[in-house]
Design a protein around this motif. Structure first.
Motif, PDB file in Angstrom:
ATOM      1  N   ASP A   1       7.067  22.036   0.733  1.00  0.00           N
ATOM      2  CA  ASP A   1       6.081  21.474   1.987  1.00  0.00           C
ATOM      3  C   ASP A   1       6.957  21.080   2.996  1.00  0.00           C
ATOM      4  O   ASP A   1       6.543  20.584   3.803  1.00  0.00           O
ATOM      5  N   GLY A   2       8.226  21.654   3.328  1.00  0.00           N
ATOM      6  CA  GLY A   2       8.973  21.281   4.409  1.00  0.00           C
ATOM      7  C   GLY A   2      10.100  20.228   4.402  1.00  0.00           C
ATOM      8  O   GLY A   2      10.845  19.999   5.166  1.00  0.00           O
ATOM      9  N   ALA A   3      10.166  19.635   3.229  1.00  0.00           N
ATOM     10  CA  ALA A   3      11.270  18.276   3.134  1.00  0.00           C
ATOM     11  C   ALA A   3      12.348  19.261   3.000  1.00  0.00           C
ATOM     12  O   ALA A   3      12.723  20.410   2.293  1.00  0.00           O
ATOM     13  N   ARG A   4      13.537  18.764   3.757  1.00  0.00           N
ATOM     14  CA  ARG A   4      14.906  19.388   4.053  1.00  0.00           C
ATOM     15  C   ARG A   4      16.149  18.272   3.534  1.00  0.00           C
ATOM     16  O   ARG A   4      17.057  18.707   2.942  1.00  0.00           O
ATOM     17  N   SER A   5      15.898  16.823   3.794  1.00  0.00           N
ATOM     18  CA  SER A   5      16.851  15.953   3.946  1.00  0.00           C
ATOM     19  C   SER A   5      16.715  15.260   2.724  1.00  0.00           C
ATOM     20  O   SER A   5      15.621  14.985   2.004  1.00  0.00           O
ATOM     21  N   PHE A   6      17.793  14.655   2.200  1.00  0.00           N
ATOM     22  CA  PHE A   6      17.896  13.456   1.049  1.00  0.00           C
ATOM     23  C   PHE A   6      16.732  12.496   1.315  1.00  0.00           C
ATOM     24  O   PHE A   6      16.036  12.258   0.543  1.00  0.00           O
ATOM     25  N   THR A   7      16.844  12.054   2.553  1.00  0.00           N
ATOM     26  CA  THR A   7      16.026  10.913   2.975  1.00  0.00           C
ATOM     27  C   THR A   7      14.503  11.261   3.056  1.00  0.00           C
ATOM     28  O   THR A   7      13.490  10.637   2.493  1.00  0.00           O
ATOM     29  N   GLU A   8      14.187  12.555   3.178  1.00  0.00           N
ATOM     30  CA  GLU A   8      12.861  13.059   3.205  1.00  0.00           C
ATOM     31  C   GLU A   8      12.244  13.086   1.829  1.00  0.00           C
ATOM     32  O   GLU A   8      11.305  12.689   1.492  1.00  0.00           O
ATOM     33  N   PHE A   9      13.265  13.741   0.894  1.00  0.00           N
ATOM     34  CA  PHE A   9      12.771  13.890  -0.508  1.00  0.00           C
ATOM     35  C   PHE A   9      12.650  12.357  -1.073  1.00  0.00           C
ATOM     36  O   PHE A   9      11.658  11.964  -1.860  1.00  0.00           O
ATOM     37  N   GLN A  10      13.691  11.348  -0.627  1.00  0.00           N
ATOM     38  CA  GLN A  10      13.339   9.885  -1.421  1.00  0.00           C
ATOM     39  C   GLN A  10      12.113   9.540  -0.936  1.00  0.00           C
ATOM     40  O   GLN A  10      11.423   8.792  -1.686  1.00  0.00           O
ATOM     41  N   ARG A  11      11.741   9.502   0.503  1.00  0.00           N
ATOM     42  CA  ARG A  11      10.672   8.981   0.943  1.00  0.00           C
ATOM     43  C   ARG A  11       9.354   9.398   0.454  1.00  0.00           C
ATOM     44  O   ARG A  11       8.399   8.716   0.263  1.00  0.00           O
ATOM     45  N   ARG A  12       9.180  10.960   0.339  1.00  0.00           N
ATOM     46  CA  ARG A  12       8.157  11.500  -0.091  1.00  0.00           C
ATOM     47  C   ARG A  12       7.597  11.200  -1.605  1.00  0.00           C
ATOM     48  O   ARG A  12       6.738  11.056  -2.077  1.00  0.00           O
ATOM     49  N   THR A  13       8.929  11.023  -2.464  1.00  0.00           N
ATOM     50  CA  THR A  13       8.712  10.920  -3.958  1.00  0.00           C
ATOM     51  C   THR A  13       8.853   9.682  -4.537  1.00  0.00           C
ATOM     52  O   THR A  13       8.384   9.215  -5.549  1.00  0.00           O
ATOM     53  N   GLY A  14       9.720   8.838  -3.717  1.00  0.00           N
ATOM     54  CA  GLY A  14       9.885   7.205  -3.948  1.00  0.00           C
ATOM     55  C   GLY A  14      10.838   7.217  -5.005  1.00  0.00           C
ATOM     56  O   GLY A  14      11.106   6.315  -5.815  1.00  0.00           O
ATOM     57  N   ILE A  15      11.699   8.414  -5.400  1.00  0.00           N
ATOM     58  CA  ILE A  15      12.792   8.647  -6.511  1.00  0.00           C
ATOM     59  C   ILE A  15      13.891   7.638  -5.951  1.00  0.00           C
ATOM     60  O   ILE A  15      14.258   7.416  -4.842  1.00  0.00           O
ATOM     61  N   ALA A  16      14.734   7.161  -7.169  1.00  0.00           N
ATOM     62  CA  ALA A  16      15.789   6.267  -7.068  1.00  0.00           C
ATOM     63  C   ALA A  16      16.829   7.201  -6.408  1.00  0.00           C
ATOM     64  O   ALA A  16      17.010   8.331  -6.684  1.00  0.00           O
ATOM     65  N   ARG A  17      17.897   6.728  -5.607  1.00  0.00           N
ATOM     66  CA  ARG A  17      18.816   7.602  -5.072  1.00  0.00           C
ATOM     67  C   ARG A  17      19.615   8.221  -6.101  1.00  0.00           C
ATOM     68  O   ARG A  17      19.751   9.372  -5.810  1.00  0.00           O
ATOM     69  N   ASN A  18      20.084   7.553  -7.039  1.00  0.00           N
ATOM     70  CA  ASN A  18      21.124   8.096  -8.153  1.00  0.00           C
ATOM     71  C   ASN A  18      20.274   9.475  -8.912  1.00  0.00           C
ATOM     72  O   ASN A  18      20.988  10.412  -9.024  1.00  0.00           O
ATOM     73  N   ILE A  19      19.091   9.263  -9.065  1.00  0.00           N
ATOM     74  CA  ILE A  19      18.222  10.397  -9.809  1.00  0.00           C
ATOM     75  C   ILE A  19      17.899  11.565  -8.818  1.00  0.00           C
ATOM     76  O   ILE A  19      18.108  12.730  -9.247  1.00  0.00           O
ATOM     77  N   LEU A  20      17.571  11.083  -7.714  1.00  0.00           N
ATOM     78  CA  LEU A  20      17.661  12.279  -6.633  1.00  0.00           C
ATOM     79  C   LEU A  20      18.807  13.030  -6.527  1.00  0.00           C
ATOM     80  O   LEU A  20      18.940  14.282  -6.275  1.00  0.00           O
ATOM     81  N   THR A  21      19.975  12.282  -6.585  1.00  0.00           N
ATOM     82  CA  THR A  21      21.281  12.759  -6.376  1.00  0.00           C
ATOM     83  C   THR A  21      21.581  13.818  -7.388  1.00  0.00           C
ATOM     84  O   THR A  21      21.880  14.964  -7.322  1.00  0.00           O
ATOM     85  N   ASP A  22      21.202  13.253  -8.592  1.00  0.00           N
ATOM     86  CA  ASP A  22      21.246  14.219  -9.871  1.00  0.00           C
ATOM     87  C   ASP A  22      20.440  15.336 -10.005  1.00  0.00           C
ATOM     88  O   ASP A  22      20.880  16.463 -10.189  1.00  0.00           O
ATOM     89  N   ARG A  23      19.066  15.338  -9.364  1.00  0.00           N
ATOM     90  CA  ARG A  23      18.123  16.541  -9.503  1.00  0.00           C
ATOM     91  C   ARG A  23      18.493  17.266  -8.382  1.00  0.00           C
ATOM     92  O   ARG A  23      18.639  18.550  -8.484  1.00  0.00           O
ATOM     93  N   LEU A  24      19.091  17.034  -7.314  1.00  0.00           N
ATOM     94  CA  LEU A  24      19.483  18.093  -6.202  1.00  0.00           C
ATOM     95  C   LEU A  24      20.671  18.752  -6.615  1.00  0.00           C
ATOM     96  O   LEU A  24      20.661  20.113  -6.533  1.00  0.00           O
ATOM     97  N   ARG A  25      21.604  18.032  -7.375  1.00  0.00           N
ATOM     98  CA  ARG A  25      22.861  18.685  -7.948  1.00  0.00           C
ATOM     99  C   ARG A  25      22.157  19.747  -8.946  1.00  0.00           C
ATOM    100  O   ARG A  25      22.911  20.945  -9.037  1.00  0.00           O
ATOM    101  N   LYS A  26      21.343  19.282  -9.718  1.00  0.00           N
ATOM    102  CA  LYS A  26      21.137  20.273 -10.890  1.00  0.00           C
ATOM    103  C   LYS A  26      20.154  21.424 -10.431  1.00  0.00           C
ATOM    104  O   LYS A  26      20.484  22.690 -10.772  1.00  0.00           O
ATOM    105  N   LEU A  27      19.282  21.181  -9.348  1.00  0.00           N
ATOM    106  CA  LEU A  27      18.775  22.370  -8.554  1.00  0.00           C
ATOM    107  C   LEU A  27      19.540  23.137  -7.989  1.00  0.00           C
ATOM    108  O   LEU A  27      19.232  24.638  -8.082  1.00  0.00           O
ATOM    109  N   ILE A  28      20.621  22.693  -7.363  1.00  0.00           N
ATOM    110  CA  ILE A  28      21.598  23.695  -6.662  1.00  0.00           C
ATOM    111  C   ILE A  28      22.321  24.658  -7.490  1.00  0.00           C
ATOM    112  O   ILE A  28      22.660  25.478  -7.517  1.00  0.00           O
ATOM    113  N   ALA A  29      22.809  23.719  -8.937  1.00  0.00           N
ATOM    114  CA  ALA A  29      23.705  24.350  -9.736  1.00  0.00           C
ATOM    115  C   ALA A  29      22.899  25.613 -10.528  1.00  0.00           C
ATOM    116  O   ALA A  29      23.513  26.655 -10.739  1.00  0.00           O
TER     117      ALA A  29
END
Length: 148
Positions: A37-65
């Motif tokens: 849907d066009g989200a690109r930044s950490f802040t956008e993902f966090q705002r759209r999902t309401g995900i905790a910062r530590n969980i978002l960091t983990d998921r971004l890392r996993k999706l990249i890996a």
């Protein structure tokens, strides 16, 4: 970002199980959805999902890996941005099917919800798998065969 260990496969011979091991948690697919849907930044993902910062960091890392997202410096040069790879974009039919299932089964009749539309604003038609002959496929008309 630190390396993400290879998953221990739930069922090493099943493509569904392997896929769920990679993206089967709630947050991973929501990050992929928002990237579509066009989200690109950490802040956008966090705002759209309401995900905790530590969980978002983990998921971004996993999706990249696992090759579903790639990370690069944003054009501003100040932040990182996350983009879908070809493998990440290949999840579109999966997200679409989940969306369409949810439209049919996760809302009460008349309950408000979002819909996916094409570039002309038309609702995206229901995705229906079809065989080589064009006939619709479902759980009653398919079976699993192991190869290799």
């Amino acid at each position: 970002m630190a390396a993400v260990p290879e998953p221990s496969w739930t069922d090493p011979h099943c493509p569904v199980a392997r896929t769920l091991d990679l993206v089967g948690d709630r947050w991973s697919l929501l990050v992929v959805r928002d990237a579509m849907d066009g989200a690109r930044s950490f802040t956008e993902f966090q705002r759209r999902t309401g995900i905790a910062r530590n969980i978002l960091t983990d998921r971004l890392r996993k999706l990249i890996a696992h090759g579903l997202l790639t990370q690069r410096t944003a054009p501003s040069g100040r932040r990182q941005e996350y983009l879908l790879t070809d493998a990440g974009r290949d999840l579109f039919p999966v997200v679409l099917t989940l969306r369409q299932w949810g439209e049919r089964h996760a809302f009460s009749p008349g309950e408000a919800h979002s819909i996916l539309v094409d570039q002309q604003g038309n609702p995206v038609p229901e995705l229906v798998p079809a065989g080589a002959d064009g006939d619709p496929l479902d759980a009653d008309t398919t079976s699993v065969r192991k190869i290799g």
